[in-house]
Scaffold this motif. Structure first.
Motif, PDB file in Angstrom:
ATOM      1  N   ILE B  29      10.974  -5.043   9.101  1.00  0.00           N
ATOM      2  CA  ILE B  29      11.418  -5.590   7.819  1.00  0.00           C
ATOM      3  C   ILE B  29      12.944  -5.544   7.795  1.00  0.00           C
ATOM      4  N   ARG B  30      13.571  -6.654   7.474  1.00  0.00           N
ATOM      5  CA  ARG B  30      15.031  -6.707   7.403  1.00  0.00           C
ATOM      6  C   ARG B  30      15.438  -6.949   5.958  1.00  0.00           C
ATOM      7  N   ILE B  31      16.266  -6.038   5.470  1.00  0.00           N
ATOM      8  CA  ILE B  31      16.725  -6.121   4.087  1.00  0.00           C
ATOM      9  C   ILE B  31      18.236  -6.274   4.093  1.00  0.00           C
ATOM     10  N   LYS B  32      18.741  -7.262   3.401  1.00  0.00           N
ATOM     11  CA  LYS B  32      20.194  -7.447   3.331  1.00  0.00           C
ATOM     12  C   LYS B  32      20.613  -7.572   1.881  1.00  0.00           C
ATOM     13  N   GLU B 206      -8.909   9.077  -8.973  1.00  0.00           N
ATOM     14  CA  GLU B 206      -7.851   9.872  -9.605  1.00  0.00           C
ATOM     15  C   GLU B 206      -6.571   9.922  -8.774  1.00  0.00           C
ATOM     16  N   LEU B 207      -6.528   9.213  -7.673  1.00  0.00           N
ATOM     17  CA  LEU B 207      -5.312   9.174  -6.852  1.00  0.00           C
ATOM     18  C   LEU B 207      -4.244   8.329  -7.567  1.00  0.00           C
ATOM     19  N   PRO B 208      -2.972   8.538  -7.237  1.00  0.00           N
ATOM     20  CA  PRO B 208      -1.925   7.738  -7.890  1.00  0.00           C
ATOM     21  C   PRO B 208      -1.794   6.359  -7.223  1.00  0.00           C
ATOM     22  N   PHE B 209      -1.936   5.304  -8.011  1.00  0.00           N
ATOM     23  CA  PHE B 209      -1.865   3.954  -7.463  1.00  0.00           C
ATOM     24  C   PHE B 209      -0.604   3.228  -7.909  1.00  0.00           C
ATOM     25  N   PRO B 210       0.171   2.705  -6.964  1.00  0.00           N
ATOM     26  CA  PRO B 210       1.313   1.869  -7.364  1.00  0.00           C
ATOM     27  C   PRO B 210       0.808   0.663  -8.162  1.00  0.00           C
ATOM     28  N   ASP B 211       1.602   0.248  -9.123  1.00  0.00           N
ATOM     29  CA  ASP B 211       1.250  -0.914  -9.936  1.00  0.00           C
ATOM     30  C   ASP B 211       1.630  -2.160  -9.134  1.00  0.00           C
ATOM     31  N   PHE B 212       0.667  -2.743  -8.457  1.00  0.00           N
ATOM     32  CA  PHE B 212       0.994  -3.858  -7.558  1.00  0.00           C
ATOM     33  C   PHE B 212      -0.207  -4.805  -7.502  1.00  0.00           C
ATOM     34  N   GLU B 213      -0.213  -5.781  -8.396  1.00  0.00           N
ATOM     35  CA  GLU B 213      -1.320  -6.732  -8.413  1.00  0.00           C
ATOM     36  C   GLU B 213      -0.827  -8.080  -7.935  1.00  0.00           C
ATOM     37  N   PHE B 395       6.272  -6.400  -2.048  1.00  0.00           N
ATOM     38  CA  PHE B 395       6.310  -4.976  -2.429  1.00  0.00           C
ATOM     39  C   PHE B 395       7.726  -4.395  -2.296  1.00  0.00           C
ATOM     40  N   VAL B 396       8.395  -4.739  -1.192  1.00  0.00           N
ATOM     41  CA  VAL B 396       9.690  -4.112  -0.910  1.00  0.00           C
ATOM     42  C   VAL B 396      10.726  -4.388  -2.009  1.00  0.00           C
ATOM     43  N   PRO B 397      10.902  -5.638  -2.481  1.00  0.00           N
ATOM     44  CA  PRO B 397      11.922  -5.861  -3.516  1.00  0.00           C
ATOM     45  C   PRO B 397      11.660  -5.066  -4.794  1.00  0.00           C
ATOM     46  N   GLN B 398      10.403  -4.804  -5.079  1.00  0.00           N
ATOM     47  CA  GLN B 398      10.083  -4.032  -6.295  1.00  0.00           C
ATOM     48  C   GLN B 398      10.351  -2.545  -6.112  1.00  0.00           C
ATOM     49  N   HIS B 399      10.611  -2.130  -4.880  1.00  0.00           N
ATOM     50  CA  HIS B 399      10.733  -0.693  -4.614  1.00  0.00           C
ATOM     51  C   HIS B 399      12.011  -0.347  -3.852  1.00  0.00           C
ATOM     52  N   TRP B 409       7.262   5.137   3.745  1.00  0.00           N
ATOM     53  CA  TRP B 409       5.947   5.710   3.431  1.00  0.00           C
ATOM     54  C   TRP B 409       5.063   4.662   2.738  1.00  0.00           C
ATOM     55  N   HIS B 410       5.646   4.006   1.738  1.00  0.00           N
ATOM     56  CA  HIS B 410       4.852   3.035   0.975  1.00  0.00           C
ATOM     57  C   HIS B 410       4.552   1.781   1.786  1.00  0.00           C
ATOM     58  N   CYS B 411       5.468   1.396   2.667  1.00  0.00           N
ATOM     59  CA  CYS B 411       5.190   0.224   3.522  1.00  0.00           C
ATOM     60  C   CYS B 411       4.014   0.528   4.440  1.00  0.00           C
ATOM     61  N   GLU B 412       4.032   1.753   4.964  1.00  0.00           N
ATOM     62  CA  GLU B 412       2.929   2.170   5.829  1.00  0.00           C
ATOM     63  C   GLU B 412       1.615   2.143   5.056  1.00  0.00           C
ATOM     64  N   GLN B 413       1.684   2.670   3.847  1.00  0.00           N
ATOM     65  CA  GLN B 413       0.499   2.697   2.991  1.00  0.00           C
ATOM     66  C   GLN B 413       0.028   1.265   2.686  1.00  0.00           C
ATOM     67  N   ALA B 414       1.008   0.375   2.440  1.00  0.00           N
ATOM     68  CA  ALA B 414       0.666  -1.017   2.114  1.00  0.00           C
ATOM     69  C   ALA B 414      -0.047  -1.692   3.283  1.00  0.00           C
ATOM     70  N   ILE B 415       0.335  -1.325   4.495  1.00  0.00           N
ATOM     71  CA  ILE B 415      -0.351  -1.883   5.661  1.00  0.00           C
ATOM     72  C   ILE B 415      -1.754  -1.279   5.766  1.00  0.00           C
ATOM     73  N   ARG B 416      -1.832   0.031   5.548  1.00  0.00           N
ATOM     74  CA  ARG B 416      -3.140   0.688   5.676  1.00  0.00           C
ATOM     75  C   ARG B 416      -4.123   0.263   4.611  1.00  0.00           C
ATOM     76  N   ASN B 417      -3.618  -0.327   3.504  1.00  0.00           N
ATOM     77  CA  ASN B 417      -4.540  -0.848   2.499  1.00  0.00           C
ATOM     78  C   ASN B 417      -5.583  -1.756   3.128  1.00  0.00           C
ATOM     79  N   TYR B 418      -5.202  -2.389   4.225  1.00  0.00           N
ATOM     80  CA  TYR B 418      -6.082  -3.366   4.870  1.00  0.00           C
ATOM     81  C   TYR B 418      -6.920  -2.749   5.980  1.00  0.00           C
ATOM     82  N   ASP B 419      -6.751  -1.470   6.226  1.00  0.00           N
ATOM     83  CA  ASP B 419      -7.500  -0.809   7.296  1.00  0.00           C
ATOM     84  C   ASP B 419      -7.421  -1.608   8.596  1.00  0.00           C
ATOM     85  N   PRO B 420      -6.212  -2.033   8.973  1.00  0.00           N
ATOM     86  CA  PRO B 420      -6.153  -2.811  10.210  1.00  0.00           C
ATOM     87  C   PRO B 420      -6.513  -1.913  11.384  1.00  0.00           C
ATOM     88  N   CYS B 421      -6.992  -2.505  12.443  1.00  0.00           N
ATOM     89  CA  CYS B 421      -7.368  -1.697  13.608  1.00  0.00           C
ATOM     90  C   CYS B 421      -6.192  -0.834  14.068  1.00  0.00           C
TER      91      CYS B 421
END
Lengths: 145, 436
Positions: B29-32, B206-213, B395-399, B409-421
């Motif tokens: 991810i490149r952020i400028k 009961e886990l904490p969920f980011p508000d991201f719909e 997700f990144v611009p909001q955070h 951490w959250h980017c990793e979590q965002a990828i794992r949301n999809y349970d990729p192999c």
């Protein structure tokens, strides 16, 4: 007592644990010996009900190939060089600590590490590692039979 | 803080690689100046090799060869392969054999979801590096996850002959079918597992969920009478409703320069989303009453558009699979034959089933000898790639206010949301920050 040899046949010296297990079975077929990956779930299921487990795995700590290490893992956590030495992403040391946290570690856990020098795919086991495998197999037999 | 106060800077979030049996992945991810300039998810999956391996092989070998693509969802590969080869031969497998296939799939869903919910995804929410670290403070939860996973594996053992890469599946059915007695201990374990699944749904809610719909196009199978696993039409939240034969007319695989894996898109619209969240959102009414009730109690609606809440959806599907497995075992009568005959016909056949991670499409061209001349396999992870990248873009611009560590951490979590192999390992992101 159960011996579990851990490793990967396809990655050079990483086969050390498996080769120790095979050597033990050749000499004492009645021994409880398993070959395994370092998958913690499989390991915990394998040793369930066992009072004493001996784990044998290859180690990559920068030592001389063939060097042997011994730890009583039920007494204290394994030292750092035992971690991340597996071709699996979770290694044997993580599996042992995982089981400790879950209170699923046998009463006595003896870990033998064999220093490896080459973990490349589809390569042969080093001669010095082969010597160590033979030496360790004899030591385990002497101590436990 | 004003823009003027911010030094102009470029930040790269870079993931070098992840090596696991299921594939290799990388992320960049490149952020400028606070804006995301680039997102690249690179996955090096092996299906292309398998498609080539299959050429010239007997069509009956397809289930066992393709099962080797994945150690977590081999049943999915076996099922899609069987259905494709059977379709080519004009054979339909019904009755108890069909039910047993569904039972085997239940086992895979329980095992795969159990692994992801407890070992891979939960540590992200609770701030642990891995399940090993998490187990110190939450041994009971982790043990529950391991027990659930074991029940899934046990179904594989009893029906599939072994827990990973089952050996009992064949085109037309099974090599051998279990007796009713063999299923008895399994039923007892499944009852306990269903109770644990109920507890899991409550715990994850009961886990904490980011508000991201997000506004997704969900795609899954839909069957008129059952929550989809092996059969159904392909439907989407944007109105798609096609037979599986129409898959290649509707979806396209595109070469993308930054990845060796093909990106799947809907030809007219682009990215789409497959997996538990898509299944749930398109088939809520087909879940059991208990699953529906507990999903609502866990805060889910009839659809779920927050990918971080996929952990709740997976937990609901674990319960569904336990209940469904119990139903199948309860109604089980061993069939007279373990399989139906399948004679080769020179034809094309396709199959699409619901792997734990979403739809898995297979297509085989078979010649008159029964040999495969062409094969095409589209796994779920490749279908979700574009959607994963889109999530990161949004997700990144909001955070941006987060520290590098937290953002990573959250980017990793965002990828794992999809349970990729590629998520099979627990630490795979490295953050490299470059200020210029």
């Amino acid at each position: 007592m159960m011996v579990i040899g851990i490793g990967n046949d396809l990655r050079g010296d990483d086969a050390a644990g498996l080769l120790v297990a095979r050597r033990l079975l050749e000499q004492q077929p009645e021994l409880k010996v398993l070959e395994s990956s370092a998958d913690p779930i499989t390991l915990m299921e394998s040793w369930e009900g066992e009072a004493h487990v001996i784990l044998v795995d290859a180690v990559e700590s920068g030592g001389t190939p063939g060097e042997l290490y011994r730890y009583e893992a039920h007494e204290q956590p394994l030292p750092a060089e035992f971690f991340h030495c597996s071709t699996h992403s979770i290694g044997m040391a993580e599996a042992v600590e995982f089981a400790r946290n879950l209170q699923r570690l046998p009463e006595q856990v003896t870990v033998f590490g064999i220093e490896g020098g080459n973990f490349q795919a589809e390569t042969e086991v080093n001669a010095s590692v082969l010597e160590a495998i033979e030496k360790l197999a004899q030591q385990i037999l002497e101590e436990n039979t | 803080m004003t823009d003027e106060a911010q030094p102009r800077k470029t930040k790269n979030i870079k993931v070098d690689y992840l090596a696991r049996v299921e594939g290799e992945g990388a992320m960049y991810i490149r952020i400028k100046d606070g804006q995301v300039e680039d997102v690249k998810l690179k996955i090096f999956e092996p299906p292309r090799f398998f498609e080539a391996f299959l050429q010239g092989r007997r069509s009956g070998e397809a289930p066992d060869i393709t099962a080797r693509i994945c150690g977590i969802c081999p049943v999915a590969y076996q099922m899609s392969a069987c259905h494709a080869v059977e379709q080519a031969a004009g054979v339909t497998v019904g009755g108890q054999l069909r039910a047993l296939r569904r039972l085997l799939y239940c086992g895979e869903w329980i095992g795969s979801h159990g692994l992801h919910v407890f070992m891979l995804h939960a540590p992200d929410f609770l701030g642990y590096e891995s399940a090993v670290h998490m187990s110190k403070d939450h041994p009971d939860v982790v043990n529950m996850g391991l027990q659930l996973k074991k029940v899934g594996n046990d179904i594989g053992n009893v029906l599939g002959g072994r827990e990973i890469h089952p050996i009992n599946v064949k085109v037309g059915g099974f090599y051998r079918v279990p007796s009713k007695t063999e299923f008895k201990p399994l039923a007892e374990s499944l009852k306990r597992a269903a109770d644990q699944a109920v507890a899991t749904i409550k715990w994850v809610s009961e886990l904490p969920f980011p508000d991201f719909e997000q506004d997704y196009e969900f795609v899954s199978l839909r069957h008129p009478d059952e929550y989809p696993m092996n059969e159904g039409r392909l439907v989407s939240s944007a109105g798609m409703d096609i037979a599986i034969d129409g898959y290649e007319d509707t979806f396209n695989e595109e070469h993308v320069p930054h990845t060796n894996a093909l990106h799947s898109v809907i030809k007219e619209r682009g990215a789409y989303f497959v997996g538990p969240q898509a299944r749930y959102s398109l088939n809520f009414n087909l879940l059991t009453p208990q699953c529906q009730e507990l999903a609502k109690a866990a805060g889910l609606g009839k659809t779920c558009v927050n990918p971080f809440k996929s952990i709740i959806v997976r937990s609901v599907e674990i319960l569904y699979a336990c209940e469904e497995a119990l139903r199948i075992i309860d109604e089980y009568e061993p069939p007279d034959e373990p399989c139906v005959p399948v004679e080769p016909v020179s034809s094309r056949g396709c199959g699409c089933t619901e792997a734990p991670r979403g739809i898995l499409y297979h297509r085989y061209d078979v010649d008159e000898k029964g040999d495969i001349t062409q094969a095409k396999i589209v796994p779920p992870t490749s279908q979700n790639q574009k959607t994963i990248e889109n999530d990161l873009w949004n997700f990144v611009p909001q955070h941006m206010h987060l520290s590098d560590d937290q953002l990573q951490w959250h980017c990793e979590q965002a990828i794992r949301n999809y349970d990729p192999c590629i998520s099979c390992a627990t630490h795979f992101l490295k953050l490299k920050r470059e200020n210029v």
